[in-house]
Design a protein around this motif. Structure first.
Motif, PDB file in Angstrom:
ATOM      1  N   GLY A 132      39.768  44.692  54.312  1.00  0.00           N
ATOM      2  CA  GLY A 132      39.455  45.596  53.542  1.00  0.00           C
ATOM      3  C   GLY A 132      40.040  46.772  53.527  1.00  0.00           C
ATOM      4  N   GLY A 133      40.305  47.426  54.713  1.00  0.00           N
ATOM      5  CA  GLY A 133      40.961  48.732  54.618  1.00  0.00           C
ATOM      6  C   GLY A 133      42.367  48.502  53.854  1.00  0.00           C
ATOM      7  N   ILE A 134      43.145  47.428  54.055  1.00  0.00           N
ATOM      8  CA  ILE A 134      44.498  47.315  53.556  1.00  0.00           C
ATOM      9  C   ILE A 134      44.186  47.088  52.111  1.00  0.00           C
ATOM     10  CG2 ILE A 134      46.599  45.694  53.151  1.00  0.00           C
ATOM     11  CD1 ILE A 134      45.758  44.906  56.174  1.00  0.00           C
ATOM     12  N   ALA A 135      43.134  46.321  51.476  1.00  0.00           N
ATOM     13  CA  ALA A 135      42.860  46.230  50.138  1.00  0.00           C
ATOM     14  C   ALA A 135      42.541  47.480  49.416  1.00  0.00           C
ATOM     15  CB  ALA A 135      41.622  45.370  49.865  1.00  0.00           C
ATOM     16  N   VAL A 136      41.724  48.461  50.108  1.00  0.00           N
ATOM     17  CA  VAL A 136      41.535  49.686  49.465  1.00  0.00           C
ATOM     18  C   VAL A 136      42.817  50.507  49.396  1.00  0.00           C
ATOM     19  CG1 VAL A 136      40.106  51.886  49.836  1.00  0.00           C
ATOM     20  CG2 VAL A 136      38.991  49.650  50.089  1.00  0.00           C
ATOM     21  N   TRP A 137      43.574  50.387  50.338  1.00  0.00           N
ATOM     22  CA  TRP A 137      44.929  51.170  50.343  1.00  0.00           C
ATOM     23  C   TRP A 137      45.667  50.817  48.974  1.00  0.00           C
ATOM     24  CZ3 TRP A 137      50.137  49.954  50.368  1.00  0.00           C
ATOM     25  CH2 TRP A 137      50.946  51.330  50.629  1.00  0.00           C
ATOM     26  N   LEU A 138      45.858  49.446  48.925  1.00  0.00           N
ATOM     27  CA  LEU A 138      46.422  48.863  47.764  1.00  0.00           C
ATOM     28  C   LEU A 138      45.655  49.364  46.544  1.00  0.00           C
ATOM     29  CD1 LEU A 138      47.294  45.210  48.931  1.00  0.00           C
ATOM     30  CD2 LEU A 138      48.939  47.151  48.569  1.00  0.00           C
ATOM     31  N   ARG A 276      49.638  45.711  41.756  1.00  0.00           N
ATOM     32  CA  ARG A 276      49.017  46.035  42.986  1.00  0.00           C
ATOM     33  C   ARG A 276      47.650  45.884  42.959  1.00  0.00           C
ATOM     34  NH1 ARG A 276      50.718  51.663  45.800  1.00  0.00           N
ATOM     35  NH2 ARG A 276      52.523  50.600  46.298  1.00  0.00           N
ATOM     36  N   ASP A 277      46.899  46.156  41.887  1.00  0.00           N
ATOM     37  CA  ASP A 277      45.545  46.216  41.723  1.00  0.00           C
ATOM     38  C   ASP A 277      45.100  44.689  42.054  1.00  0.00           C
ATOM     39  OD1 ASP A 277      45.081  48.719  41.232  1.00  0.00           O
ATOM     40  OD2 ASP A 277      45.470  48.610  39.181  1.00  0.00           O
ATOM     41  N   HIS A 278      45.828  43.757  41.452  1.00  0.00           N
ATOM     42  CA  HIS A 278      45.449  42.246  41.443  1.00  0.00           C
ATOM     43  C   HIS A 278      45.410  41.734  42.798  1.00  0.00           C
ATOM     44  CE1 HIS A 278      46.547  42.637  37.013  1.00  0.00           C
ATOM     45  NE2 HIS A 278      45.530  41.870  37.000  1.00  0.00           N
ATOM     46  N   GLY A 279      46.490  42.237  43.708  1.00  0.00           N
ATOM     47  CA  GLY A 279      46.634  41.802  44.952  1.00  0.00           C
ATOM     48  C   GLY A 279      45.723  42.466  45.680  1.00  0.00           C
ATOM     49  N   GLY A 280      45.263  43.731  45.448  1.00  0.00           N
ATOM     50  CA  GLY A 280      44.105  44.357  46.452  1.00  0.00           C
ATOM     51  C   GLY A 280      42.785  43.492  46.015  1.00  0.00           C
ATOM     52  N   LEU A 281      42.610  43.284  44.930  1.00  0.00           N
ATOM     53  CA  LEU A 281      41.371  42.325  44.367  1.00  0.00           C
ATOM     54  C   LEU A 281      41.349  41.090  45.164  1.00  0.00           C
ATOM     55  CD1 LEU A 281      41.046  43.007  40.592  1.00  0.00           C
ATOM     56  CD2 LEU A 281      39.680  44.215  42.536  1.00  0.00           C
ATOM     57  N   VAL A 282      42.404  40.467  45.429  1.00  0.00           N
ATOM     58  CA  VAL A 282      42.342  39.070  46.307  1.00  0.00           C
ATOM     59  C   VAL A 282      41.857  39.483  47.777  1.00  0.00           C
ATOM     60  CG1 VAL A 282      43.810  37.272  47.109  1.00  0.00           C
ATOM     61  CG2 VAL A 282      44.071  38.116  44.648  1.00  0.00           C
ATOM     62  N   LEU A 283      42.395  40.726  48.285  1.00  0.00           N
ATOM     63  CA  LEU A 283      42.225  40.859  49.664  1.00  0.00           C
ATOM     64  C   LEU A 283      40.684  41.409  49.882  1.00  0.00           C
ATOM     65  CD1 LEU A 283      45.250  42.756  50.851  1.00  0.00           C
ATOM     66  CD2 LEU A 283      44.657  40.508  51.499  1.00  0.00           C
ATOM     67  N   ILE A 284      40.193  42.037  48.727  1.00  0.00           N
ATOM     68  CA  ILE A 284      38.805  42.402  48.861  1.00  0.00           C
ATOM     69  C   ILE A 284      37.880  40.931  49.074  1.00  0.00           C
ATOM     70  CG2 ILE A 284      36.898  43.064  47.311  1.00  0.00           C
ATOM     71  CD1 ILE A 284      37.989  45.427  48.228  1.00  0.00           C
ATOM     72  N   ILE A 286      38.734  38.352  50.161  1.00  0.00           N
ATOM     73  CA  ILE A 286      38.747  37.599  51.466  1.00  0.00           C
ATOM     74  C   ILE A 286      37.857  38.439  52.487  1.00  0.00           C
ATOM     75  CG2 ILE A 286      40.987  37.371  53.307  1.00  0.00           C
ATOM     76  CD1 ILE A 286      42.562  36.862  51.040  1.00  0.00           C
ATOM     77  N   ALA A 287      38.102  39.675  52.350  1.00  0.00           N
ATOM     78  CA  ALA A 287      37.431  40.637  53.160  1.00  0.00           C
ATOM     79  C   ALA A 287      35.986  40.276  53.125  1.00  0.00           C
ATOM     80  CB  ALA A 287      37.616  41.959  53.084  1.00  0.00           C
ATOM     81  N   ALA A 288      35.425  40.154  51.770  1.00  0.00           N
ATOM     82  CA  ALA A 288      34.019  39.779  51.868  1.00  0.00           C
ATOM     83  C   ALA A 288      33.542  38.615  52.370  1.00  0.00           C
ATOM     84  CB  ALA A 288      33.658  39.940  50.193  1.00  0.00           C
ATOM     85  N   VAL A 289      34.463  37.541  52.179  1.00  0.00           N
ATOM     86  CA  VAL A 289      34.256  36.312  52.758  1.00  0.00           C
ATOM     87  C   VAL A 289      34.223  36.358  54.289  1.00  0.00           C
ATOM     88  CG1 VAL A 289      35.117  33.936  53.317  1.00  0.00           C
ATOM     89  CG2 VAL A 289      35.202  35.053  50.955  1.00  0.00           C
ATOM     90  N   CYS A 290      34.933  36.996  55.112  1.00  0.00           N
ATOM     91  CA  CYS A 290      35.163  37.287  56.513  1.00  0.00           C
ATOM     92  C   CYS A 290      33.873  37.846  57.009  1.00  0.00           C
ATOM     93  CB  CYS A 290      36.347  38.087  56.850  1.00  0.00           C
ATOM     94  SG  CYS A 290      37.959  37.307  56.537  1.00  0.00           S
ATOM     95  N   VAL A 291      33.329  39.019  56.453  1.00  0.00           N
ATOM     96  CA  VAL A 291      32.013  39.536  56.804  1.00  0.00           C
ATOM     97  C   VAL A 291      30.908  38.841  56.628  1.00  0.00           C
ATOM     98  CG1 VAL A 291      33.159  42.045  56.666  1.00  0.00           C
ATOM     99  CG2 VAL A 291      31.783  41.043  54.541  1.00  0.00           C
TER     100      VAL A 291
END
Length: 294
Positions: A132-138, A276-284, A286-291
């Motif tokens: 999630g932190g990486i996603a926010v950075w992107l 970059r926004d689209h890549g960040g959204l994918v990570l968001i 993934i982070a949501a599924v993990c938590v």
């Protein structure tokens, strides 16, 4: 798992509150925009608590302690500082960047929770926080398209806002647990007391130091009402979710707010999304599924 819908609701409301705050920040100073978040929210919080007691009249009143009072004051002041820094970010850079920088809150809450609040995370929980932190950075666009770094003042303001928001969340959760009340009464009492104290502090300070700020809100009642309404609804979601689950997990899932923010940026502010926004959204996601699995 009830914390999940409360978190998603809070993130959606907060995204709209930030959008309205950005609009108001073009016409009023940071202090006035900060006050708009609280000034009409406390009656709504009081109504929410009254409805809860009307729903379950057998629920007893809370027993307040000195520890609880300290936590309420700390949370109230910390959230005022965090909001003021967030508004300052709106004035320094574009809308999405300001929100993205302040969303360092989830990572900071995880670290502070482990070291100072006895709130350890599982491996999957930490994985979600880091992703999630990486996603926010992107998504926050910490580098301009030309490769020029964001000014240090903007970066520090964003991190300061994230830290203050993280401390607010941790103190809110501790205050809810301190009351030891049945769900969701503890969170509702904390919400009412925090917002009421914030309103008194901000109105008193601005009345003495900057009365014109109060006038600027009076001149824009529509935005003031929208900010207070979405803020109160969002806080109901956040406070309730954090009374059920650790702050780090709630705030990591709450990073879907950035998704809502980008949607608002495109639809409401006519801003464009980058690759970059689209890549960040994918990570968001993934982070949501993990938590949620954590």
């Amino acid at each position: 798992m009830l914390w999940i819908p409360f978190t998603l609701f809070a993130a959606f409301m907060q995204a709209w509150r930030n959008a309205f705050q950005k609009q108001l920040s073009q016409h009023a100073g940071a202090a006035a925009v900060t006050l708009a978040r609280f000034v009409l929210a406390w009656p709504l919080a009081g109504l929410y608590l009254w409805l809860l007691y009307h729903w379950q009249p057998a629920q007893t009143l809370p027993a307040f302690t000195a520890t609880f009072a300290v936590l309420i004051v700390a949370a109230a002041v910390s959230q005022i500082v965090a909001t003021a820094l967030m508004v300052r970010l709106f004035q320094l850079r574009n809308y999405a960047v300001g929100v993205g920088l302040a969303k360092s809150e989830a990572v900071l809450a995880a670290a502070l929770g482990v070291f100072f609040f006895s709130a350890p995370l599982t491996f999957l929980g930490w994985l979600g926080v880091i992703i999630g932190g990486i996603a926010v950075w992107l998504l926050s666009g910490l580098r301009r398209a030309a490769g020029q770094a964001v000014p240090a003042s903007t970066l520090m303001t964003g991190l300061g806002s994230g830290l203050a928001f993280a401390l607010t969340s941790l103190w809110v959760r501790e205050a809810s647990l301190e009351l030891g009340m049945a769900f969701p009464f503890g969170a509702a009492w904390v919400l009412l007391l925090v917002i009421s104290l914030q309103t008194l502090l901000m109105v008193g300070w601005l009345g003495l130091r900057n009365p014109q700020a109060l006038v600027s809100l009076w001149q824009r009642p529509g935005l003031t009402v929208l900010i207070s309404l979405t803020s109160c609804l969002g806080s109901i979601g956040w406070f309730t979710a954090m009374s059920l689950e650790s702050v780090a997990l709630v705030k990591t899932l709450g990073q879907v707010e950035v998704l809502f923010t980008l949607m608002i940026s495109v639809w409401y502010f006519r801003e464009r999304l980058s690759q970059r926004d689209h890549g960040g959204l994918v990570l968001i996601v993934i982070a949501a599924v993990c938590v949620m699995w954590a």
